[in-house]
Structure formats: C-alpha cells, structure tokens
Motif scaffolding. Structure first.
Motif, mmCIF file in Angstrom:
data_model
loop_
_atom_site.group_PDB
_atom_site.id
_atom_site.type_symbol
_atom_site.label_atom_id
_atom_site.label_comp_id
_atom_site.label_asym_id
_atom_site.label_seq_id
_atom_site.Cartn_x
_atom_site.Cartn_y
_atom_site.Cartn_z
ATOM 1 N N SER A 42 0.829 -1.208 0.000
ATOM 2 C CA SER A 42 0.000 0.000 0.000
ATOM 3 C C SER A 42 0.863 1.257 0.000
ATOM 4 N N ARG A 43 1.949 1.242 0.771
ATOM 5 C CA ARG A 43 2.852 2.396 0.768
ATOM 6 C C ARG A 43 3.513 2.567 -0.592
ATOM 7 N N VAL A 45 2.240 1.702 -3.536
ATOM 8 C CA VAL A 45 1.243 2.238 -4.466
ATOM 9 C C VAL A 45 1.010 3.725 -4.212
ATOM 10 N N VAL A 46 0.879 4.116 -2.943
ATOM 11 C CA VAL A 46 0.676 5.529 -2.613
ATOM 12 C C VAL A 46 1.860 6.361 -3.086
ATOM 13 N N GLY A 47 3.077 5.833 -2.890
ATOM 14 C CA GLY A 47 4.259 6.556 -3.344
ATOM 15 C C GLY A 47 4.302 6.712 -4.846
ATOM 16 N N VAL A 49 1.685 6.725 -6.935
ATOM 17 C CA VAL A 49 0.627 7.669 -7.319
ATOM 18 C C VAL A 49 1.073 9.106 -7.033
ATOM 19 N N ARG A 50 1.681 9.316 -5.869
ATOM 20 C CA ARG A 50 2.140 10.657 -5.524
ATOM 21 C C ARG A 50 3.218 11.122 -6.492
ATOM 22 N N TRP A 53 1.603 12.053 -9.788
ATOM 23 C CA TRP A 53 0.812 13.281 -9.642
ATOM 24 C C TRP A 53 1.708 14.508 -9.607
#
Length: 476
Positions: A42-43, A45-47, A49-50, A53
C-alpha cells in the motif's frame, strides 16, 4: 527472588527490600507476514501515485520510451530520443531563458528533491530537533515541493501541529549544513506552511556598475541596484523614511549616491529638493554643487537646516489640512529629501547638548510627521545602538549592511530579522565582495531581502556634477 512484570505494571511496584531487582520484559506482539506485505504494498502504491501526480512529465518520458522499446524495438526509441535532443538544442539556441524556465529548472528541482532533500530529510529533521519520535512512531514535517531558479532552491514545508516559525528560525544553521547550503532563510507562506530558501550560489558576489541616470523625472521608487533574485532594487523614498546602518566601509555611500543619482532628473524639473547634511565633510561634499545652499557640514548649520525643514513641513501641514492626505510633488510643493550622513555624530557624539537636543527633536518631528506632506529623511549611521540612535524605530524602511555583531541585526531590522535569514554580520569585509551588500526590510513585509547597491564611483559623481551642477539653483 526476581519477578517479571509485563507492560507498564512496573510503575505500580513498591519494594521495601533493598536487594529486590525488577526485570522488565515488554510484551511482544508478532505481526503476521501477510499484514506486513499489505502495508508495504500500500505504501508503494501511494508513493507511485504521488510521484506520478507531482512529476507527470518526469514519469511519462521514461515510461513512454520503455513502452516503445518493448513494442517496436530499440531503434524507434533511440530515434525518438535523438529527435527530442535535437529539438532541445534548437530550443536552447533560440530561446534559452524559456527552456530553462519551462524545462531546466523543473528537472533540476526534481533532481534536488530526490537526491538532496528527500534522501536526507529524515536524518536532518531528527538531528535538528524538528522531528519527533513518540510511542514508537516518527513524526516529521512534510516536504511539500521543491522549486529551483538560477541561484537558490525554495523548499515548501508543512510544519507539525504545535510547531512555531521560531522553532525553524532558530535552526537555520542546522538546516543549511544538513542540506549542504551556505545559508537558510525562513519565510511564512501561509498558516502551517513555510518556505525555506537554500542559496546554491551568490548572485551578488560581483560589484555592480552605477545605474544610468533616468531619462524621465520621477520621485521613485529609485533604482539603485539589484536584488538577490535578479530583479532591480528600487528604493522608495517618497512617502517614507529610510535608515541605512553599516560598519565603516560597508557601502552606505552607494545607497546615498544611488538615490541622489536616480532623483537628478526630478531635481532638474523642480519636483525634488535634496537637502544634504554632511557632518563628516567627506561623503556628500564631493557633490556639493548638486545641493546648492541646501548643504550643511557644521553642526550648527545642520541644526538650522533641520529646523528649516521642520518649518516647511509645518507650513505644508497647515495648508493641506482638510484638503489632502497624501503629497503629490509639484514645482510649488516639491518633495524634500533630507539626507543625513553619519547621523550619530549629530544625535549622540555632539558635545554641545543644546545642539544635540535641537537636532534630535527636529529629526523626531520630521520622521513622525513629514512623509504625509512630502518631507522624507534618508539617514545613515555606523552604530545602531539605542543610546546612539534612539529614534531608529521611527524609520519605516530599514537597510542593514555589514554589521560587527549579530545582535545589531535585530537592532536595525527589528526583532527576529536575523532568525529569518538577515545575516548582516556574516557579510564579507572585503570591499570587492561585501561593499554595498545588505538586507532590506520594508514596512510592508517582515521578511528581509538581500540586495546589493550599485557602486557610484568618483568619476560618476564628477559626471553628475558636470551635467547637473545647477540643479540646486534651478529647483528654486
């Protein structure tokens, strides 16, 4: 004899036996591997995406090349890279500034974000005391973004809840050394957000030639040098009062003569009068013909000239009362700029107490009531202590050149100015490097701005006298 207690039960233990020892064994909870894997994914994937972006172009380029390579082979990918490089070279040759602005500085900002700031962020925040470790968890200020220009990095940070700006201002040295910069300056962007400025080079390292005399008459702001970000330094003198403080050889004359130089066309047009007080008889006397009979060197003459300025101010105030609140320079009511070189000689070191009181009272009256009716004061001094200059707070705009002590920075620019990056005590004493370099703090902004005034040489002053020698007479 020994008792093992789990958790926090040791707090409630009361022992009356001297040789009783308590062995603390914390409770250990084993996390299943599947939960650890889920958290890690999860970390990740969040990284990702960030990153996409925040840096869409930097991500799209390598991903696009990789897809082309996989789909059509390396030939097409290399051809596309060659075309992009050729287009970049053409762009660079045609408009270098726009290429840097739209591509170059953004790529540099991304590189500095990854390689400098994000890599060392955890360590620098923790060691400097801006991060916290509570109950097994790290609490760190958030690194929002990094922006680059020709001379510095601007790092936007979101503070932790409960932190104050002073917490960061007190640790500017830690931040500068931690990220390999010569200095660090702190500015407030909005509530909870700060902008840290880390210079990469000094754009004010070289002396600046004198600014050309303006073609059109104007009462300002007067261009006298350059700011650190490359923009012109324009000093406002009409509608305010300016105090310039600096040690011997710091370059106070550059600010005085730069201002006079910028006002010469307005002086010729009769819109400005410059009244010069030169108790040292060295600085302003070099261009004495520019001031006509509005020049004074003897302390008594200085007191008389200041009293005359007060009379002009009071006469205008009587005429303007109920009619206008702001002054507009005209030939009938020109802007009067009173320039005082080494004002401390008149207010603190003057042996005649009566003259000292007259001069101090006149300066206090001018600085409290003069700007609304078109009478301004530009004063220079070496020692900013209160017992030397007790009306320094009456000057809305202040300039600190090279100073001898760190405490003097806040004396000149106000409390907290040095913590915000005004390191006037660190300016080089070498004239080639530090003369004319200083920090400006305006009435409208609490953040000091690093500037350098252009050097007005003796030859420039002679040329000014030759071209405008009769300005003082024509203005009357």
């Amino acid at each position: 004899m020994f008792k093992k207690l789990p958790g926090d039960e040791t707090r409630n233990l009361v022992s009356t036996t001297p040789d009783t020892a308590v062995v603390f064994r914390p409770a250990v909870v084993k996390t299943p591997a599947i939960i650890t894997l889920i958290i890690w994914l999860s970390r990740l994937v969040v990284g990702l995406v960030r990153t996409v972006w925040r840096h869409p172009v930097a991500v799209a380029v390598p991903v696009g090349l990789g897809l082309l390579w996989w789909q059509y082979g390396y030939g097409l990918a290399l051809l596309l890279v060659g075309l992009v490089l050729m287009a970049g070279l053409c762009w660079f040759s045609l408009d270098r500034a726009s290429l840097r602005r739209m591509v170059g500085w953004r790529l540099l900002a991304w590189w500095r974000l990854v390689w400098v700031y994000r890599r060392d962020w955890h360590a620098v925040m923790t060691v400097s005391g801006l991060g916290r470790y509570l109950r097994g968890r790290d609490y760190l200020p958030r690194l929002v973004r990094v922006e680059c220009n020709e001379w510095a990095d601007r790092v936007t940070v979101r503070m932790l809840g409960g932190q104050a700006v002073k917490d960061w201002a007190d640790r500017t040295d830690n931040l500068a050394h931690g990220f390999g910069a010569p200095s660090c300056r702190v500015a407030v962007e909005r509530a909870g957000r700060l902008v840290l400025t880390f210079p990469r080079r000094d754009p004010l390292a070289d002396p600046l030639p004198a600014v050309p005399v303006p073609d059109r008459p104007s009462v300002g702001p007067v261009e006298i040098g350059q700011q650190e970000d490359g923009r012109p330094l324009r000093l406002k003198v009409h509608g305010t009062h300016v105090l310039v403080a600096g040690a011997t050889g710091a370059g106070k004359g550059s600010f005085l003569w730069g201002t006079i130089r910028g006002l010469l066309p307005a002086m010729r047009a009769g819109l400005v009068q410059v009244w010069a007080l030169d108790p040292k008889r060295m600085e302003l006397s070099f261009g004495r013909p520019l001031f006509g009979d509005r020049y004074a060197a003897d302390p008594k003459q200085c007191a008389d000239l200041l009293d005359e300025a007060v009379c002009v101010m009071q006469e205008r105030a009587d005429r303007f009362a109920g009619l206008q609140r702001n002054h507009t320079p005209t030939v009938q009511d020109p802007f009067v700029l009173v320039i005082v070189d080494e004002v401390a000689f008149l207010t603190a070191y003057q042996s005649d107490k009566q003259l000292k009181q007259r001069i101090s009272a006149a300066l206090a009256t001018l600085t409290t009531q003069g700007r609304a009716v078109g009478v301004g004061v530009l004063a220079a001094l070496q020692d900013p202590r209160k017992e030397v200059m007790n009306i320094r707070n009456l000057f809305p705009d202040k300039i600190a050149l090279r100073l001898d002590e760190s405490e003097q920075v806040d004396m000149v620019l106000g409390d907290g100015a040095r913590d915000r990056g005004a390191l006037a005590d660190h300016i080089s004493p070498v004239p080639q490097l530090g003369a004319g370099v200083g920090y400006v703090r305006l009435e409208t902004s609490p953040d000091p701005v690093r500037v350098r005034a252009a050097y007005v040489s003796d030859a420039d002053i002679r040329a000014m006298v030759a071209d405008f020698a009769l300005v003082g007479e024509e203005a009357r």
